[in-house]
Write an enzyme that holds these catalytic residues in place. Structure first.
Site, PDB file in Angstrom:
ATOM      1  N   LYS A  83       0.844  -1.199   0.000  1.00 24.65           N
ATOM      2  CA  LYS A  83       0.000   0.000   0.000  1.00 24.65           C
ATOM      3  C   LYS A  83       0.881   1.252   0.000  1.00 24.65           C
ATOM      4  O   LYS A  83       1.800   1.372   0.825  1.00 24.65           O
ATOM      5  CB  LYS A  83      -0.833  -0.036   1.282  1.00 24.65           C
ATOM      6  CG  LYS A  83      -2.236   0.471   1.156  1.00 24.65           C
ATOM      7  CD  LYS A  83      -2.966   0.119   2.451  1.00 24.65           C
ATOM      8  CE  LYS A  83      -4.261   0.847   2.561  1.00 24.65           C
ATOM      9  NZ  LYS A  83      -4.833   0.724   3.914  1.00 24.65           N
TER      10      LYS A  83
HETATM   11  C1  E4P Z   1      -8.219   1.711   4.208  1.00 22.31           C
HETATM   12  O1  E4P Z   1      -7.521   0.852   3.759  1.00 22.31           O
HETATM   13  C2  E4P Z   1      -8.018   2.414   5.478  1.00 22.31           C
HETATM   14  O2  E4P Z   1      -7.248   1.622   6.339  1.00 22.31           O
HETATM   15  C3  E4P Z   1      -9.303   2.687   6.212  1.00 22.31           C
HETATM   16  O3  E4P Z   1     -10.449   2.262   5.542  1.00 22.31           O
HETATM   17  C4  E4P Z   1      -9.375   4.009   6.886  1.00 22.31           C
HETATM   18  O4  E4P Z   1     -10.607   4.146   7.523  1.00 22.31           O
HETATM   19  P1  E4P Z   1     -10.909   5.289   8.602  1.00 22.31           P
HETATM   20  O5  E4P Z   1     -11.224   6.535   7.863  1.00 22.31           O
HETATM   21  O6  E4P Z   1     -12.110   4.772   9.352  1.00 22.31           O
HETATM   22  O7  E4P Z   1      -9.681   5.402   9.457  1.00 22.31           O
END
Ligand code: E4P
Length: 221
Positions: A83
């Protein structure tokens, strides 16, 4: 739509995996830090629980270091998807690593224009954040619809992963929009089960049956 759990917590992953409905996992540096193990160790443990794509995020901000870190993360397990953030450096790293056959999830996507860049850089997955877009008064679900439309116009293979899902409605809206994947915290997956008529129905069925058969297990008569 594939369902991913957005957590690095092993107990939550075991529970989700036991239900047989979890197709993969996304993590981010915040979620890894909560569990207290170094990223390599925690990702290895996650790969032992869920057999599907597991996103592991780089923690550097410069493309050269992201490339080094990305190669290292990809070597942990065949299911690891590296990522990178949707920054200039992240897109540079994505372009380089995708040419090496490494699968990339380009994260922190908040606009359709950014999603076009991720696809051009060879991303395997792009992650638009529905909840965080809603938080600033925009329409997160509309963002998913826009990206799905643009990708389908051009036959782009990059998968759209609806991230930052906070409610069951976010999940169903993303599915209606045609997202390939929805990633959610364990509590949102758990909420998806809930319906008062299901609970009431189970209660009534069992009460009616037990009135006649006094709760004898099936097949013992
Ligand atoms: C995606 O891969 C992120 O880890 C995640 O969905 C972030 O979500 P949040 O906005 O609830 O922290």
């Amino acid at each position: 739509m594939k369902i991913f759990l957005d957590t690095a917590n092993l107990d939550e992953l075991k529970k989700g995996a036991a239900w047989g409905v979890v197709n993969g996992v996304t993590t981010n540096p915040t979620l890894i830090a909560k569990e207290g193990n170094a990223i390599e160790e925690q990702i290895r443990k996650i790969c032992d629980i869920v057999d599907g794509d597991i996103s592991a995020e780089v923690v550097s901000t410069e493309s050269a270091q992201m490339i080094v870190d990305g190669r290292k993360l990809a070597r942990i397990h065949k299911n690891v998807v590296v990522k990178v953030p949707l920054t200039r450096d992240g897109i540079t790293a994505c372009s380089t690593l995708s040419k090496e056959g490494i699968r990339l999830n380009v994260t922190l996507c908040f606009s359709a224009a950014q999603a076009i860049l991720a696809a051009k850089a060879g991303a395997y997955i792009v992650s638009p954040f529905v909840g965080r877009v809603d938080d600033i008064g925009w329409d997160g679900s509309q963002l998913i619809r826009d990206i799905v439309l643009i990708y389908s116009n051009y036959g782009i293979k990059t998968q759209v992963l609806a991230a930052s899902l906070r409610t069951s409605l976010h999940v169903t809206d993303s599915a209606k929009a045609g997202a390939d994947i929805g990633t959610m915290p364990f509590k949102v997956l758990d909420m998806m089960f809930n319906h008062p008529l299901t609970d009431k129905g189970v209660e009534t069925f069992l009460k009616d049956y037990n009135k006649v058969f006094q709760a004898e297990p099936v097949g013992t008569r």
